[in-house]
Motif scaffolding. Sequence first.
Motif, PDB file in Angstrom:
ATOM      1  N   GLU A   9       1.203  -1.382   4.492  1.00  0.00           N
ATOM      2  CA  GLU A   9       1.614  -2.692   3.987  1.00  0.00           C
ATOM      3  C   GLU A   9       0.418  -3.618   3.803  1.00  0.00           C
ATOM      4  O   GLU A   9      -0.537  -3.586   4.580  1.00  0.00           O
ATOM      5  CB  GLU A   9       2.619  -3.336   4.951  1.00  0.00           C
ATOM      6  CG  GLU A   9       3.961  -2.646   4.960  1.00  0.00           C
ATOM      7  CD  GLU A   9       4.962  -3.364   5.852  1.00  0.00           C
ATOM      8  OE1 GLU A   9       4.726  -4.522   6.235  1.00  0.00           O
ATOM      9  OE2 GLU A   9       5.990  -2.735   6.160  1.00  0.00           O
ATOM     10  N   ASN A  10       0.503  -4.454   2.766  1.00  0.00           N
ATOM     11  CA  ASN A  10      -0.492  -5.497   2.474  1.00  0.00           C
ATOM     12  C   ASN A  10      -1.912  -4.953   2.315  1.00  0.00           C
ATOM     13  O   ASN A  10      -2.878  -5.620   2.670  1.00  0.00           O
ATOM     14  CB  ASN A  10      -0.461  -6.583   3.560  1.00  0.00           C
ATOM     15  CG  ASN A  10       0.915  -7.194   3.696  1.00  0.00           C
ATOM     16  OD1 ASN A  10       1.546  -7.540   2.706  1.00  0.00           O
ATOM     17  ND2 ASN A  10       1.401  -7.283   4.919  1.00  0.00           N
ATOM     18  N   SER A  11      -2.053  -3.745   1.765  1.00  0.00           N
ATOM     19  CA  SER A  11      -3.386  -3.168   1.599  1.00  0.00           C
ATOM     20  C   SER A  11      -3.848  -3.113   0.142  1.00  0.00           C
ATOM     21  O   SER A  11      -4.987  -2.744  -0.124  1.00  0.00           O
ATOM     22  CB  SER A  11      -3.428  -1.760   2.209  1.00  0.00           C
ATOM     23  OG  SER A  11      -2.562  -0.877   1.516  1.00  0.00           O
ATOM     24  N   LEU A  12      -3.000  -3.485  -0.810  1.00  0.00           N
ATOM     25  CA  LEU A  12      -3.347  -3.417  -2.229  1.00  0.00           C
ATOM     26  C   LEU A  12      -4.377  -4.481  -2.580  1.00  0.00           C
ATOM     27  O   LEU A  12      -4.231  -5.648  -2.218  1.00  0.00           O
ATOM     28  CB  LEU A  12      -2.094  -3.595  -3.084  1.00  0.00           C
ATOM     29  CG  LEU A  12      -2.266  -3.497  -4.598  1.00  0.00           C
ATOM     30  CD1 LEU A  12      -2.767  -2.111  -5.001  1.00  0.00           C
ATOM     31  CD2 LEU A  12      -0.943  -3.820  -5.291  1.00  0.00           C
ATOM     32  N   ARG A  13      -5.430  -4.053  -3.277  1.00  0.00           N
ATOM     33  CA  ARG A  13      -6.494  -4.977  -3.663  1.00  0.00           C
ATOM     34  C   ARG A  13      -7.234  -4.423  -4.875  1.00  0.00           C
ATOM     35  O   ARG A  13      -7.197  -3.216  -5.129  1.00  0.00           O
ATOM     36  CB  ARG A  13      -7.476  -5.157  -2.512  1.00  0.00           C
ATOM     37  CG  ARG A  13      -8.184  -3.854  -2.143  1.00  0.00           C
ATOM     38  CD  ARG A  13      -8.767  -3.880  -0.747  1.00  0.00           C
ATOM     39  NE  ARG A  13      -9.384  -2.631  -0.362  1.00  0.00           N
ATOM     40  CZ  ARG A  13      -8.748  -1.578   0.123  1.00  0.00           C
ATOM     41  NH1 ARG A  13      -7.423  -1.594   0.288  1.00  0.00           N
ATOM     42  NH2 ARG A  13      -9.408  -0.480   0.475  1.00  0.00           N
ATOM     43  N   PHE A  26      -5.685   1.006  -2.250  1.00  0.00           N
ATOM     44  CA  PHE A  26      -4.740   0.710  -1.175  1.00  0.00           C
ATOM     45  C   PHE A  26      -4.918   1.771  -0.097  1.00  0.00           C
ATOM     46  O   PHE A  26      -5.531   2.807  -0.322  1.00  0.00           O
ATOM     47  CB  PHE A  26      -3.293   0.654  -1.686  1.00  0.00           C
ATOM     48  CG  PHE A  26      -2.788   1.926  -2.300  1.00  0.00           C
ATOM     49  CD1 PHE A  26      -2.054   2.832  -1.562  1.00  0.00           C
ATOM     50  CD2 PHE A  26      -3.044   2.207  -3.637  1.00  0.00           C
ATOM     51  CE1 PHE A  26      -1.585   4.003  -2.128  1.00  0.00           C
ATOM     52  CE2 PHE A  26      -2.578   3.380  -4.221  1.00  0.00           C
ATOM     53  CZ  PHE A  26      -1.842   4.281  -3.468  1.00  0.00           C
ATOM     54  N   PRO A 100       2.551  -9.940  -7.520  1.00  0.00           N
ATOM     55  CA  PRO A 100       3.243  -8.754  -7.001  1.00  0.00           C
ATOM     56  C   PRO A 100       3.210  -7.583  -7.980  1.00  0.00           C
ATOM     57  O   PRO A 100       3.252  -7.766  -9.200  1.00  0.00           O
ATOM     58  CB  PRO A 100       4.675  -9.243  -6.779  1.00  0.00           C
ATOM     59  CG  PRO A 100       4.837 -10.391  -7.706  1.00  0.00           C
ATOM     60  CD  PRO A 100       3.482 -11.016  -7.866  1.00  0.00           C
ATOM     61  N   GLN A 124       6.652   0.512  -2.924  1.00  0.00           N
ATOM     62  CA  GLN A 124       6.543  -0.705  -2.132  1.00  0.00           C
ATOM     63  C   GLN A 124       6.029  -1.819  -3.046  1.00  0.00           C
ATOM     64  O   GLN A 124       5.172  -1.563  -3.889  1.00  0.00           O
ATOM     65  CB  GLN A 124       5.530  -0.439  -1.022  1.00  0.00           C
ATOM     66  CG  GLN A 124       5.652  -1.306   0.192  1.00  0.00           C
ATOM     67  CD  GLN A 124       4.601  -0.925   1.221  1.00  0.00           C
ATOM     68  OE1 GLN A 124       3.498  -1.454   1.173  1.00  0.00           O
ATOM     69  NE2 GLN A 124       4.934  -0.038   2.141  1.00  0.00           N
ATOM     70  N   THR A 125       6.554  -3.006  -2.881  1.00  0.00           N
ATOM     71  CA  THR A 125       6.023  -4.129  -3.624  1.00  0.00           C
ATOM     72  C   THR A 125       4.938  -4.770  -2.775  1.00  0.00           C
ATOM     73  O   THR A 125       5.160  -5.122  -1.618  1.00  0.00           O
ATOM     74  CB  THR A 125       7.124  -5.162  -3.955  1.00  0.00           C
ATOM     75  OG1 THR A 125       8.117  -4.520  -4.760  1.00  0.00           O
ATOM     76  CG2 THR A 125       6.549  -6.353  -4.704  1.00  0.00           C
ATOM     77  N   GLN A 126       3.749  -4.866  -3.373  1.00  0.00           N
ATOM     78  CA  GLN A 126       2.610  -5.498  -2.696  1.00  0.00           C
ATOM     79  C   GLN A 126       1.995  -6.509  -3.651  1.00  0.00           C
ATOM     80  O   GLN A 126       2.154  -6.414  -4.857  1.00  0.00           O
ATOM     81  CB  GLN A 126       1.576  -4.465  -2.275  1.00  0.00           C
ATOM     82  CG  GLN A 126       2.077  -3.563  -1.175  1.00  0.00           C
ATOM     83  CD  GLN A 126       0.945  -2.901  -0.410  1.00  0.00           C
ATOM     84  OE1 GLN A 126      -0.211  -3.250  -0.529  1.00  0.00           O
ATOM     85  NE2 GLN A 126       1.304  -1.930   0.398  1.00  0.00           N
ATOM     86  N   THR A 127       1.285  -7.448  -3.075  1.00  0.00           N
ATOM     87  CA  THR A 127       0.706  -8.540  -3.866  1.00  0.00           C
ATOM     88  C   THR A 127      -0.815  -8.460  -3.875  1.00  0.00           C
ATOM     89  O   THR A 127      -1.440  -8.287  -2.819  1.00  0.00           O
ATOM     90  CB  THR A 127       1.146  -9.896  -3.304  1.00  0.00           C
ATOM     91  OG1 THR A 127       2.587  -9.946  -3.328  1.00  0.00           O
ATOM     92  CG2 THR A 127       0.592 -11.057  -4.119  1.00  0.00           C
TER      93      THR A 127
END
Length: 130
Positions: A9-13, A26, A100, A124-127
Motif C-alpha cells: 500500500e501507498n508505494s506507487l511513485r 511500486f 489516483p 489496488q487504487t494508489q495515488t
Amino acid sequence: MFDRYIIVENSLRNVEDGADIVGFAFEARCGYYRRLILSMVEELAVSVDGEAIPREDVALTVDGTSYSLEDMRTEYTVAWEFGDPATITVRRPGGLTAGPHELGLAEQLRISYIPVPHTPSTTQTQTVAA
C-alpha cells in the motif's frame, strides 16, 4: 489467499532520471509462502488504469539489483524472499499523472511440486503524489 497483500500500500511513485520522469515504480511481495529463486517467477503482469504494460518495460529489483523479466529466466541464485518487498519498475516516459490510479499485478510463479503455475493477482487504487 494472500493476493490482496502482494502490492504494498501507498508505494506507487514516479521514477526520475535527473530532471526527466522515466517511469513509475511500486513495491510488491512474492505471492507465495516461501522464497522463490527468480527463475521461478515466470511473469509479472502489470497494468495501470486498465492498460497492460508490455513485459519488456517491467523490471524487478531485489536486494538493490534490477532484473528484466527476460534476465530473470536464467537467474538461479538470487531469491525473492517471502515477506520482503521488491521494487517493480515500469519504463514509461513521463510516468503517471498526479492523483489516483488503478494498479494491477498478476504474478505467475512456478512451484516445483505443483503441475500448474500459481498466479496470485490483485488490483489496488494508489495515488501518485503531485
